[in-house]
Design a protein around this motif. Structure first.
Motif, PDB file in Angstrom:
ATOM      1  N   PHE A  38       0.646  -1.061  -0.265  1.00 34.61           N
ATOM      2  CA  PHE A  38      -0.065   0.008   0.033  1.00 34.61           C
ATOM      3  C   PHE A  38       0.858   1.139   0.011  1.00 34.61           C
ATOM      4  N   SER A  39       0.684   2.119  -0.773  1.00 35.27           N
ATOM      5  CA  SER A  39       1.251   3.456  -0.734  1.00 35.27           C
ATOM      6  C   SER A  39       0.716   4.497  -0.144  1.00 35.27           C
ATOM      7  N   ALA A  40       1.579   4.906   0.745  1.00 37.66           N
ATOM      8  CA  ALA A  40       1.405   6.248   1.644  1.00 37.66           C
ATOM      9  C   ALA A  40       0.755   7.429   0.875  1.00 37.66           C
ATOM     10  N   GLU A 363      -8.378   2.370  -1.396  1.00 34.39           N
ATOM     11  CA  GLU A 363      -7.171   1.689  -1.630  1.00 34.39           C
ATOM     12  C   GLU A 363      -7.502   0.232  -1.328  1.00 34.39           C
ATOM     13  N   ASP A 514       2.543   6.840   6.337  1.00 32.46           N
ATOM     14  CA  ASP A 514       2.841   5.430   6.767  1.00 32.46           C
ATOM     15  C   ASP A 514       1.898   4.752   7.478  1.00 32.46           C
ATOM     16  N   ALA A 517      -0.915   3.664   5.467  1.00 35.06           N
ATOM     17  CA  ALA A 517      -0.623   2.331   4.645  1.00 35.06           C
ATOM     18  C   ALA A 517      -0.840   1.202   5.465  1.00 35.06           C
TER      19      ALA A 517
END
Length: 559
Positions: A38-40, A363, A514, A517
């Motif tokens: 997962f991308s912050a 997401e 972060d 994510a």
């Protein structure tokens, strides 16, 4: 006040037919190697759009919320999900009845042994409105009914021996000390229906020592002039849980003293008794009457839920649905205060509440849709409206689902993840009532995250967010939040007393992307167990909410 996130699919949960059946509570969580990345930055990008000033706080029925709804729909569309709104669209359009006060402030006049005293709305009383009677003028005798609760299972019978037909009941706020907080909070929310069932036509609420400390009067008055909202059915009927209760008001001390003038027991003595563990003050007829007068104006507005489906991959399980919900609305623009400068920021952007929850859900939807191993059960992604008006969008969807309601097997709600610190534990409000508790604990354990007990039971969070609307339809549900460990308690305290429901909840906060994510991965793991286990989430045997709302459903022994 909290949120859930979910991450992409994993082959480890798609079990060969030769393995023994697994319940949702015993099925293994995804291995670290199976969880998608997962991308912050992706989480941040969604929140940046939703918290933009141009959306003006995404108030229910506003243009800003409509823009946000189209944004979410376009994201669902780009992921290849299927629309699940009205008539093949992404939007489930809801009509709302919005009721505001007329220019003349409402009054409550108490007549008793000490004569007559009048109190004006937003002073020592807060007077409710009745859209069905825009020029309301009701007079009736008063009867004190203790907490105003009834439940044989919990030994509550506050109306025993009391005649309240055609009268206005006076209740204490909250529920007796020592009663389980979530059960007590649920019963408190049903006081109007209980009073109506006994023939009462109105209800006055008086604080206890405990409730006045938790919610001081000056804080309650801050919301005195907010409009009332309720959803309107497809047949055009506004929803009212207790239409027989024509009038209602909350009373501060001066008004309470007037109501109890000449009573056999003083309000001070009643509060003292109620402050003891198990204290249940008995009801009695009061020697006073009340007249409530208030004028209101109503209009109809609309606002949409945004709904998408990711179809399940298992022929036997795809007709069962797990709902992931997050509210898209916020509270709009605050009214100007005396002394405000022209450039005073009054836009309540709602970055964390609930831009972050929607970003998390988007997401999770992305990860699920792009996984080579699709979830076995179908997933409904619900971006609800009207949460800030009383959980209205979720309530409407739970009562008017766009999939068969009896086939919804579980819900996780993503509401206001507090992404302000590197969390190491999570709280699952409602975890004690169903197998979702062990599902959460086992799913997040591989990440080094622990499931913590509710650290603030007095706030009764379980009945204050969208997931509870699904609980009331018999669906096991939880509301996940970042926990109090590793700086969480301080972060929660500072946020709730500062940026929460304030223009400060914007992108200037030191948001830990972060952590966003990481929270998404935790929620993904939870969702994969819910969607991929042979057995769906189940209520525990003899659970209060399971027995009340899903008496015929299969139950699991409590672990």
């Amino acid at each position: 006040m909290k949120r859930l996130a979910l991450l992409a699919a994993t082959a480890a949960l798609v079990l060969p037919a030769t393995l023994p059946a697994q319940t949702a509570a015993t099925a293994p969580a995804p291995a670290a190697a199976d969880a998608p990345t997962f991308s912050a930055a992706a989480v941040r990008a969604h929140v940046e759009f939703l918290a933009e000033d141009l959306l003006k706080g995404r108030d229910t029925g506003s243009e800003g919320h409509e823009i946000a709804a189209r944004y979410v729909a376009s994201q669902f569309d780009g992921l290849g999900l299927k629309p699940a709104g009205d008539n093949g669209s992404w939007l489930q359009r809801i009509g709302f009845q919005k009721t505001e006060r007329a220019r003349t402030p409402g009054t409550l006049t108490v007549t008793g042994p000490a004569g007559s005293k009048s109190f004006t709305h937003a002073g020592d009383v807060l007077i409710g409105m009745n859209a069905a009677e825009p020029k309301l003028d009701v007079s009736a005798p008063l009867v004190f009914v203790g907490y105003g609760l009834e439940n044989a299972r919990l030994g509550l019978n506050d109306y025993a021996g009391l005649d309240v037909k055609g009268k206005i009941v006076v209740t204490l706020r909250g529920y007796p000390k020592g009663l389980p907080s979530e059960e007590g909070a649920h019963l408190s929310a049903t006081k109007g229906k209980i009073a109506e069932a006994h023939g009462a036509i109105g209800m006055l609420s008086i604080g206890t020592l405990q409730s006045m400390k938790a919610r001081p009067w000056n804080r309650m008055v801050q919301f005195a002039d907010e409009p009332d909202f309720t959803w309107v059915s497809p047949e055009g009927v506004p929803f009212d849980a207790a239409p027989g209760i024509r009038v209602g008001a909350s009373l501060d001390d001066a008004a309470a003293q007037a109501v109890f003038a000449g009573a056999p027991t003083s309000i001070a003595a009643i509060r003292k008794q109620a402050d003891k563990a198990g204290g249940k003050p008995k009801g009695f007829a009061l020697k006073s009457t009340a007249q409530i007068q208030v004028e209101s104006v109503s209009e109809r507005v609309t606002s949409p839920n945004v709904v998408a489906i990711l179809p399940g991959s298992d022929p036997k399980l795809k007709d069962e649905y797990v709902v992931l919900s997050a509210h898209l609305d916020h509270i709009g623009i605050s009214p100007a205060k005396p002394g405000d400068k022209p450039d005073t920021d009054r836009i309540n952007n709602g970055a964390l509440d609930n831009g972050a929850g929607i970003a998390t859900m988007l997401e999770v939807a992305r990860a699920m849709a792009q996984s080579p191993n699709k979830p076995r059960r179908s997933i409904v992604f619900l971006a609800s409206t009207g949460e800030e008006k009383g959980l209205l969008g979720a309530d409407y969807y739970a009562r008017h689902p766009t999939v068969p309601g009896k086939q919804i097997v579980g819900n996780v709600d993503l509401d206001m993840p507090l992404l302000l610190y590197p969390f190491t534990d999570v709280i699952a409000f409602g975890a004690d009532h169903s197998t979702l508790g062990p599902i959460v604990a086992k799913a997040v354990a591989p990440m080094g995250i622990k499931l913590a007990a509710d650290p603030m039971p007095q706030e009764t969070i379980f009945v204050r967010s969208d997931h509870y609307m699904f609980v009331k339809q018999g669906v096991p549900a939880v509301f996940l939040a970042t926990g109090y460990a590793n700086g969480g308690e301080k972060a929660w305290g500072e946020f709730l007393s500062g940026a929460y429901h304030h223009p400060g909840d914007d992108m200037t906060q030191k948001i830990d992307w972060d952590a966003g994510a990481r929270f998404a991965e935790a929620n993904y793991r939870i969702a994969r167990v819910m969607t991929d286990s042979d057995t769906p989430p189940q209520w525990y045997k003899a659970d209060f909410f399971g027995d009340l709302f899903a008496p015929e459903a299969a139950k699991a022994p409590k672990q």
